[in-house]
Motif scaffolding. Structure first.
Motif, PDB file in Angstrom:
ATOM      1  N   ARG A  16       1.722   3.705  -7.009  1.00 27.29           N
ATOM      2  CA  ARG A  16       0.772   3.809  -5.902  1.00 27.29           C
ATOM      3  C   ARG A  16      -0.550   4.403  -6.375  1.00 27.29           C
ATOM      4  O   ARG A  16      -0.591   5.524  -6.887  1.00 27.29           O
ATOM      5  CB  ARG A  16       1.333   4.682  -4.779  1.00 27.29           C
ATOM      6  CG  ARG A  16       2.527   4.087  -4.096  1.00 27.29           C
ATOM      7  CD  ARG A  16       2.896   4.929  -2.902  1.00 27.29           C
ATOM      8  NE  ARG A  16       4.168   4.477  -2.350  1.00 27.29           N
ATOM      9  CZ  ARG A  16       4.840   5.117  -1.427  1.00 27.29           C
ATOM     10  NH1 ARG A  16       4.367   6.249  -0.950  1.00 27.29           N
ATOM     11  NH2 ARG A  16       5.982   4.644  -0.971  1.00 27.29           N
ATOM     12  N   GLU A  17      -1.608   3.654  -6.145  1.00 25.08           N
ATOM     13  CA  GLU A  17      -2.936   4.167  -6.457  1.00 25.08           C
ATOM     14  C   GLU A  17      -3.343   5.189  -5.393  1.00 25.08           C
ATOM     15  O   GLU A  17      -2.969   5.070  -4.235  1.00 25.08           O
ATOM     16  CB  GLU A  17      -3.958   3.033  -6.482  1.00 25.08           C
ATOM     17  CG  GLU A  17      -3.823   2.121  -7.665  1.00 25.08           C
ATOM     18  CD  GLU A  17      -4.938   1.108  -7.713  1.00 25.08           C
ATOM     19  OE1 GLU A  17      -6.032   1.377  -7.154  1.00 25.08           O
ATOM     20  OE2 GLU A  17      -4.712   0.048  -8.303  1.00 25.08           O
ATOM     21  N   THR A  18      -4.132   6.175  -5.813  1.00 26.38           N
ATOM     22  CA  THR A  18      -4.555   7.210  -4.883  1.00 26.38           C
ATOM     23  C   THR A  18      -5.890   7.802  -5.314  1.00 26.38           C
ATOM     24  O   THR A  18      -6.292   7.664  -6.468  1.00 26.38           O
ATOM     25  CB  THR A  18      -3.500   8.331  -4.777  1.00 26.38           C
ATOM     26  OG1 THR A  18      -3.907   9.258  -3.781  1.00 26.38           O
ATOM     27  CG2 THR A  18      -3.323   9.059  -6.086  1.00 26.38           C
ATOM     28  N   SER A  19      -6.544   8.417  -4.383  1.00 26.51           N
ATOM     29  CA  SER A  19      -7.754   9.173  -4.705  1.00 26.51           C
ATOM     30  C   SER A  19      -7.593  10.644  -4.313  1.00 26.51           C
ATOM     31  O   SER A  19      -8.521  11.429  -4.460  1.00 26.51           O
ATOM     32  CB  SER A  19      -8.964   8.572  -3.984  1.00 26.51           C
ATOM     33  OG  SER A  19      -8.756   8.621  -2.597  1.00 26.51           O
ATOM     34  N   LEU A  20      -6.401  10.994  -3.819  1.00 26.43           N
ATOM     35  CA  LEU A  20      -6.123  12.374  -3.414  1.00 26.43           C
ATOM     36  C   LEU A  20      -5.571  13.173  -4.577  1.00 26.43           C
ATOM     37  O   LEU A  20      -4.854  12.661  -5.423  1.00 26.43           O
ATOM     38  CB  LEU A  20      -5.081  12.401  -2.285  1.00 26.43           C
ATOM     39  CG  LEU A  20      -5.506  11.977  -0.902  1.00 26.43           C
ATOM     40  CD1 LEU A  20      -4.291  11.937   0.023  1.00 26.43           C
ATOM     41  CD2 LEU A  20      -6.539  12.930  -0.367  1.00 26.43           C
ATOM     42  N   ARG A  21      -5.902  14.443  -4.568  1.00 26.48           N
ATOM     43  CA  ARG A  21      -5.329  15.393  -5.524  1.00 26.48           C
ATOM     44  C   ARG A  21      -4.874  16.624  -4.750  1.00 26.48           C
ATOM     45  O   ARG A  21      -5.481  17.007  -3.765  1.00 26.48           O
ATOM     46  CB  ARG A  21      -6.357  15.820  -6.559  1.00 26.48           C
ATOM     47  CG  ARG A  21      -6.669  14.789  -7.588  1.00 26.48           C
ATOM     48  CD  ARG A  21      -7.623  15.403  -8.621  1.00 26.48           C
ATOM     49  NE  ARG A  21      -7.941  14.472  -9.658  1.00 26.48           N
ATOM     50  CZ  ARG A  21      -7.263  14.369 -10.801  1.00 26.48           C
ATOM     51  NH1 ARG A  21      -6.243  15.154 -11.029  1.00 26.48           N
ATOM     52  NH2 ARG A  21      -7.617  13.487 -11.708  1.00 26.48           N
ATOM     53  N   CYS A  22      -3.814  17.237  -5.227  1.00 29.01           N
ATOM     54  CA  CYS A  22      -3.365  18.516  -4.662  1.00 29.01           C
ATOM     55  C   CYS A  22      -4.463  19.535  -4.945  1.00 29.01           C
ATOM     56  O   CYS A  22      -4.946  19.635  -6.076  1.00 29.01           O
ATOM     57  CB  CYS A  22      -2.049  18.936  -5.311  1.00 29.01           C
ATOM     58  SG  CYS A  22      -1.498  20.589  -4.843  1.00 29.01           S
TER      59      CYS A  22
END
Length: 175
Positions: A16-22
């Motif tokens: 899954r591609e994402t642009s979120l980071r913890c």
């Protein structure tokens, strides 16, 4: 000025591609793994780790919390029955007032006895102690046939129990 972006993939779901980071550990997370906190999105592992920091109760705190809230609730229930013998129709209003004040008092004393140690299970157990403390008085009133006193005790339980839970857990109905 062009910036080059690399494609990020969720550390739990590598497809899954994402642009979120913890916002704590900076690992990439997808929308399913992201947990919204007051300070931003966090991964489930960081939330779990923070929860462990939140739970500070020791094994004996469960006994202290339940015992303290049950004893104080028993006392408040007895006071409510004694007062109901002197007041007629206005007992409806008095029982709400006594229950709210008793709930706040029980929460404050129990919190002091626990030295402000916390855990979600402890909060529920303290609320159960309020109910357990009122049960002997309710059963006594049931056997004596004093059904109005049972109504006052019901009002007490419906008002005092959530008051104790909300105050001891720090739950706020509005922010």
């Amino acid at each position: 000025m062009t910036e080059e972006f690399t494609t990020l993939y969720c550390y739990v779901h590598p497809n899954r591609e994402t642009s979120l980071r913890c916002n704590r550990c900076e690992r990439p997370i997808c929308a399913d793994c992201a947990v919204l906190t007051p300070t931003g999105y966090r991964c489930k592992e960081c939330v779990r780790e923070q929860q462990r920091v939140f739970n500070t109760a020791e094994w004996y705190d469960y006994l202290i919390g339940f015992g303290t809230s049950a004893a104080l609730s028993l006392l408040a229930s007895i006071i409510l029955v004694v007062i109901s013998g002197f007041i007629g129709f206005f007992m409806w209003f008095v029982s709400f007032a006594i229950a709210g004040a008793a709930g706040a008092f029980i929460a404050n004393i129990t919190q002091s006895a626990l030295r402000k140690r916390r855990s979600k299970q402890l909060f529920w157990l303290v609320a159960a102690g309020v109910v357990a403390g009122a049960l002997p008085v309710i059963l006594f009133q049931l056997f004596t046939g004093n059904f109005f006193a049972i109504i006052w005790q019901g009002i007490y339980l419906v008002t005092a129990t959530p008051t104790v839970y909300a105050r001891i857990s720090g739950f706020q109905f509005s922010r």
